[in-house]
Design an enzyme around this catalytic site. Sequence first.
Site, PDB file in Angstrom:
ATOM      1  N   HIS A  64       0.809  -1.193   0.000  1.00 18.00           N
ATOM      2  CA  HIS A  64       0.000   0.000   0.000  1.00 18.00           C
ATOM      3  C   HIS A  64       0.859   1.267   0.000  1.00 18.00           C
ATOM      4  O   HIS A  64       0.644   2.197  -0.766  1.00 18.00           O
ATOM      5  CB  HIS A  64      -0.728  -0.080   1.343  1.00 18.00           C
ATOM      6  CG  HIS A  64      -2.065   0.501   1.315  1.00 18.00           C
ATOM      7  ND1 HIS A  64      -2.987   0.212   2.265  1.00 18.00           N
ATOM      8  CD2 HIS A  64      -2.626   1.368   0.485  1.00 18.00           C
ATOM      9  CE1 HIS A  64      -4.062   0.875   2.011  1.00 18.00           C
ATOM     10  NE2 HIS A  64      -3.873   1.575   0.927  1.00 18.00           N
ATOM     11  N   GLU A  93      -7.287 -13.876 -12.586  1.00 13.70           N
ATOM     12  CA  GLU A  93      -6.137 -13.901 -11.676  1.00 13.70           C
ATOM     13  C   GLU A  93      -6.071 -15.200 -10.886  1.00 13.70           C
ATOM     14  O   GLU A  93      -5.140 -15.422 -10.116  1.00 13.70           O
ATOM     15  CB  GLU A  93      -6.134 -12.674 -10.755  1.00 13.70           C
ATOM     16  CG  GLU A  93      -7.458 -12.350 -10.115  1.00 13.70           C
ATOM     17  CD  GLU A  93      -7.443 -10.994  -9.380  1.00 13.70           C
ATOM     18  OE1 GLU A  93      -6.379 -10.395  -9.211  1.00 13.70           O
ATOM     19  OE2 GLU A  93      -8.537 -10.575  -8.971  1.00 13.70           O
ATOM     20  N   ASP A 129      -1.626 -11.293  -9.137  1.00  7.94           N
ATOM     21  CA  ASP A 129      -2.127 -12.458  -8.414  1.00  7.94           C
ATOM     22  C   ASP A 129      -1.984 -13.736  -9.228  1.00  7.94           C
ATOM     23  O   ASP A 129      -1.658 -14.787  -8.691  1.00  7.94           O
ATOM     24  CB  ASP A 129      -3.601 -12.250  -8.024  1.00  7.94           C
ATOM     25  CG  ASP A 129      -3.706 -11.411  -6.765  1.00  7.94           C
ATOM     26  OD1 ASP A 129      -2.970 -11.697  -5.803  1.00  7.94           O
ATOM     27  OD2 ASP A 129      -4.497 -10.458  -6.742  1.00  7.94           O
ATOM     28  N   ARG A 152       3.321 -12.830  -3.573  1.00 13.34           N
ATOM     29  CA  ARG A 152       3.739 -11.595  -4.236  1.00 13.34           C
ATOM     30  C   ARG A 152       4.326 -10.579  -3.262  1.00 13.34           C
ATOM     31  O   ARG A 152       5.033  -9.667  -3.662  1.00 13.34           O
ATOM     32  CB  ARG A 152       2.549 -10.970  -4.981  1.00 13.34           C
ATOM     33  CG  ARG A 152       1.424 -10.568  -4.065  1.00 13.34           C
ATOM     34  CD  ARG A 152       0.162 -10.180  -4.816  1.00 13.34           C
ATOM     35  NE  ARG A 152       0.079  -8.757  -5.094  1.00 13.34           N
ATOM     36  CZ  ARG A 152      -1.002  -8.167  -5.588  1.00 13.34           C
ATOM     37  NH1 ARG A 152      -2.063  -8.877  -5.896  1.00 13.34           N
ATOM     38  NH2 ARG A 152      -1.025  -6.877  -5.798  1.00 13.34           N
ATOM     39  N   CYS A 190      -3.959  -5.767 -16.532  1.00 12.62           N
ATOM     40  CA  CYS A 190      -3.808  -4.633 -15.621  1.00 12.62           C
ATOM     41  C   CYS A 190      -2.822  -4.910 -14.482  1.00 12.62           C
ATOM     42  O   CYS A 190      -2.660  -4.115 -13.584  1.00 12.62           O
ATOM     43  CB  CYS A 190      -5.163  -4.213 -15.050  1.00 12.62           C
ATOM     44  SG  CYS A 190      -5.979  -5.528 -14.137  1.00 12.62           S
TER      45      CYS A 190
HETATM   46  C1  PEP Z   1      -3.504  -8.139 -10.093  1.00 16.47           C
HETATM   47  O1  PEP Z   1      -3.686  -9.041  -9.267  1.00 16.47           O
HETATM   48  O2  PEP Z   1      -2.745  -8.251 -11.065  1.00 16.47           O
HETATM   49  C2  PEP Z   1      -4.200  -6.844  -9.956  1.00 16.47           C
HETATM   50  C3  PEP Z   1      -4.142  -5.939 -10.903  1.00 16.47           C
HETATM   51  O3  PEP Z   1      -4.884  -6.603  -8.821  1.00 16.47           O
HETATM   52  P1  PEP Z   1      -4.229  -6.234  -7.405  1.00 16.47           P
HETATM   53  O4  PEP Z   1      -2.781  -5.894  -7.641  1.00 16.47           O
HETATM   54  O5  PEP Z   1      -4.999  -5.077  -6.889  1.00 16.47           O
HETATM   55  O6  PEP Z   1      -4.427  -7.479  -6.624  1.00 16.47           O
HETATM   56 MG    MG Z   2      -5.312  -8.991  -7.885  1.00 16.40          MG
END
Ligand code: PEP
Ligand code: MG
Length: 579
Positions: free
Chosen positions: A198, A441, A465, A475, A512
């Site tokens: 964050h 994901e 993810d 991660r 994304c």
């Molecule tokens: C992802 O998991 O790639 C994603 C874009 O969502 P977040 O990073 O918010 O889990």
């Molecule tokens: Mg995610």
Amino acid sequence: MRVQLGGHPASRGSALGRARVRQPRALDVAEKRITAKQVPAELERLHTAITVTRAEMQALREKLQGALHKDVGEFIELHAMLLDDPELLHDLDQLIRSEKYAAGYALRVQRDKLAAVFEGMDDAYLKSRLDDLDHVIGRIHANLDHTLIDGRPGKHAAPKGVAGDILVADNIAPSELAQLQAQGVLAVVTAQGSALSHSAILARSLHLPLVVGAAQALGRINEGDTLIVDGDSGAIIVEPNGDDLHAYRERLREAARERRELARLRSKPTRTRDGFDVVLAANAESGEDIASAHELGAAGLGLFRTEFLFLQSAGLPSEEQQFHVYRNAVLGMAGRPVTFRTLDLGADKADHAGLAVANEENPALGVRGVRLTLAHGDVFDTQLRAIARASGYGPVRVLVPMVSRREELLAVKRRLKRAVAQVRARGHAASDRIQFGAMIEVPAAAFAVHGFIDLVDFLSIGTNDLVQYMLAADRNNEALGELYSPLHPGVLRLLFNVLETGWQARKPVAMCGEIAGDARFTRLLLALGLTEFSMHPSTLLEVRRAIRGADRSALLAESWRLMQCRDRAGIEKWLDSVP
Ligand code: PEP
Ligand code: MG
């Protein structure tokens, strides 16, 4: 003596400054007692410090402009709430009154007592509350010798001037980052933390260089040392020599040249050398991100992480509050589509209202994303109504996180349909063309995408993810090093499967996750057939440049070779060999 240390780059940019070292956690205050006669004065000293701290927070909140005011203000409010906690204040008074502790020592004792409780609970959310507590107690301590004039902070009360400093700390809270930046801190180095945290996401929004996971930093850096911090590589140089300073200046010049060069791409199309137009959208976490996305010519918002609103609120944001945020995003993008990802709480993202399940054995595999929203129907419906209302102001897409099966999408679709009908019945102009999409994901969803593609208008691959679940590599765990990497033959094959299924069904597939914004991987993703990228605005122009320099047909023609690669080295070699 010159020392070079390494950490993980979390927010780009370089800085040259003085080290300000903040040792972790425990307030290092020696035991000190006072006499019974000194008690009233000591109590007054403590309460003055609390008042000064409160005033500082208020002043900081007022100083934050625009989007930052909104995004960071909530964190500051949380800290201010801690300051007003009657139990905390009562216990501190008691330690001074009954134990005759000096105020500084009372703060330490109280802090250690609460920390022991927090630390005993194996819960990510409570651990983050411990950082908040440390932050607040540390500030009160720093303010113990300030004065009040007419009930207002005296001249000593202004936050310490730290312009030119580089903070070296164990960890950093998001609310601190904004304050540090306002005070002129140039960069932050933390011994712990992760580039996907964050705080790291906020540091990127603030353009504050951040290096995390520099385990040796606290042991090797002394207060006042000169530091060069490189947020691009994660390198930290302590007491740099002439060559380092020269190299640093050269890097700054290079970065300025790079910025000027990239700025020229703002209004240029995202078109490959062989004339294919790629969709380049932005991931947004704040109003500032939205403004940048618009300014840089993003095709829309490909990912609006709505849970940030929930993470920053003390309780659950109302439909009205959510609607205002969502509508502002839609208006900010002025007719370009905005993709609202529905609440993705759980795992490492715990809200203050307690929706996310505490103490799950294995939270990353637990009740998160759509599993959590379907379990809290009221909260979900409120969010869907707010999104439906925002859709009256411009094109809106709804994206469902953590989908693992068809049933989940059917359930969300039903709820969305009902939400649209409800807000219309209340007289709002909700669109009947809200695009509906699933995040890919979860590996099973990626394999079985053919089984639910008929239910969606688009897909968006969340590689952050997807990679962690495919490779069984957390991660957020920097210790895994290279194990967490998209450059794995299994990952590439699965991405290819999703893109191919989307292509066959004529449904757009975007990406994304962080790799979409990493220009090193742009050609690889084009070769796999990706045509829609979404990333943080700070990397948008670099990816546009990489796309403009790529020959898509040549890359597609080379994709069969990519699919033959057996390991990371092979994939890297492929990357070096293609146009
Ligand atoms: C992802 O998991 O790639 C994603 C874009 O969502 P977040 O990073 O918010 O889990
Ligand atoms: Mg995610």
